[in-house]
Write a protein that holds these residues in place. Sequence first.
Motif, PDB file in Angstrom:
ATOM      1  N   PRO A 100       0.816  -1.232   0.000  1.00 41.27           N
ATOM      2  CA  PRO A 100       0.000   0.000   0.000  1.00 41.27           C
ATOM      3  C   PRO A 100       0.842   1.271   0.000  1.00 41.27           C
ATOM      4  CG  PRO A 100      -0.858  -1.588   1.578  1.00 41.27           C
ATOM      5  CD  PRO A 100       0.470  -2.108   1.132  1.00 41.27           C
ATOM      6  N   LEU A 242      -9.319   3.759   1.925  1.00 45.04           N
ATOM      7  CA  LEU A 242     -10.200   3.261   2.971  1.00 45.04           C
ATOM      8  C   LEU A 242     -11.369   4.190   3.271  1.00 45.04           C
ATOM      9  CD1 LEU A 242      -7.527   1.855   5.445  1.00 45.04           C
ATOM     10  CD2 LEU A 242      -8.752   0.675   3.621  1.00 45.04           C
ATOM     11  N   LEU A 251     -12.507  -5.445   1.569  1.00 40.69           N
ATOM     12  CA  LEU A 251     -11.129  -5.859   1.838  1.00 40.69           C
ATOM     13  C   LEU A 251     -11.083  -6.965   2.894  1.00 40.69           C
ATOM     14  CD1 LEU A 251      -9.262  -2.418   1.813  1.00 40.69           C
ATOM     15  CD2 LEU A 251      -9.172  -4.210   0.075  1.00 40.69           C
ATOM     16  N   GLU A 369      -2.764   2.256  -5.194  1.00 39.00           N
ATOM     17  CA  GLU A 369      -2.824   1.980  -3.761  1.00 39.00           C
ATOM     18  C   GLU A 369      -3.961   1.014  -3.443  1.00 39.00           C
ATOM     19  OE1 GLU A 369      -3.662   4.246   0.501  1.00 39.00           O
ATOM     20  OE2 GLU A 369      -3.427   5.432  -1.337  1.00 39.00           O
ATOM     21  N   TRP A 373      -3.713  -2.472  -1.327  1.00 35.47           N
ATOM     22  CA  TRP A 373      -4.494  -2.908  -0.165  1.00 35.47           C
ATOM     23  C   TRP A 373      -5.146  -4.253  -0.426  1.00 35.47           C
ATOM     24  CZ3 TRP A 373      -4.238  -1.320   4.589  1.00 35.47           C
ATOM     25  CH2 TRP A 373      -3.824  -0.018   4.882  1.00 35.47           C
ATOM     26  N   SER A 376      -2.539  -6.836  -0.064  1.00 36.93           N
ATOM     27  CA  SER A 376      -2.227  -6.984   1.364  1.00 36.93           C
ATOM     28  C   SER A 376      -3.269  -7.856   2.058  1.00 36.93           C
ATOM     29  CB  SER A 376      -2.168  -5.608   2.031  1.00 36.93           C
ATOM     30  OG  SER A 376      -1.144  -4.825   1.471  1.00 36.93           O
TER      31      SER A 376
END
Length: 423
Positions: A100, A242, A251, A369, A373, A376
Amino acid sequence: MAHAQVRDVPRTTPAPGPAPQPAPLPAPADEPAPRTPPTFHDVLRQRYCSRLLISSVTGRLSLGMVPVALILAAQADGHSLATASLLAALYGIAPALGLPLLGRLADLRGLPLPCHLGAALVATALGTLALTGTSHLPLTAVCVALAGAGCPPLEGGLRSLWHAVLPDDAHVRTAYTLDSSTQEIVYVAGPALSIAMATWLSPAAALALAAAATLAGSLAFATTRPARTWRAAPRRERLGVLRPPAMRPLLISLIFLGATVGALDVAGIAVAEQQNASWFAGALPATFSAAGLLGGILFARFQPATAPRPRHLMLLGTAYAACWLPLLAPLPAPAMLLLAMLPGALFVPLLTVASLTVTSIAPAGTSTEAVGWMSSAMRLGLAGGTALAGPLGGHFAVPLLAAVLCALLLSARPAPAPAATAV
């Protein structure tokens, strides 16, 4: 002023008939005629697409190579399997922190800087491990963490560039499916390359090869013209990816999706021991990945003509969870191998629709980004699924439970319909 004399002129042509009827108006441009969705070949024949995909997969090959190479290197240096596994787990979790951050840097400064920076960090860390070995555990842990955290944002960069190099949204949707399908290659070819290189030369050579693959793939990717000229849309949200309410449950659902795959590997080892079928431990993840490739090809061929809707995500999540149920039955290993193809075939379509949804609801200027995420979340799930499945004996109830939780999250709070993505 003189006026011209107007006289009757003898008619030499027949009198005109009725006025012709106007031709029907063409269909509006926003209502194209239905056509077959673009194929993988249609995507790859577009300029720059083959190079971008191949270089991205090459640069990400270390994600599949390094965990196995680390375990082999640590065991060769006299460490226990538990210690070697912890090093591999550290490498698996570290990209969840770095991707991220490097993705945000790409959205702010362009792709070349984070790709070059990450590749240099990975090559230095893995090169150090290849030269010094793993005997000194603190140094090894630092190098492993840096090698994981420095993974270049190639996946997010590639998905941001699809909109720049492809002619329309239909090609972009097929490209997402192609990218999700090729990820299966990373986690099948990567471990195989590590084992082959460690057997032929040494585990240190496998680490060096992983470093070289990351460096070569990242440089080839970042030096293409689209990567050099791409810039994200102006960022409007300080909180970034977010911020949208729908993003967080999506997510979290991807964490559970990753956990199904992490638990699958442990389940394969457990069944291999229970049924005295050593071949099953490697055949299960390979079959799951092969089914994923097939599912990706079929999904690209029969995908919806429009952007995926929330109901598509919910239906795929529910079907994916249901496909794990037959694996709870006490069946022989060959039968379980065939049944594992059911969730495997749905994994890539589900991941593709989730990826399209993530990038569509991400705020403007955060596309790279956003994929960071997403990666991730998947990697955290992989590590968590592996860690949880071990103490529970590798039972298939673990991936089933994770798949059910994934489906519930997708159903309880669905993401809004995808809109045009600003990248």
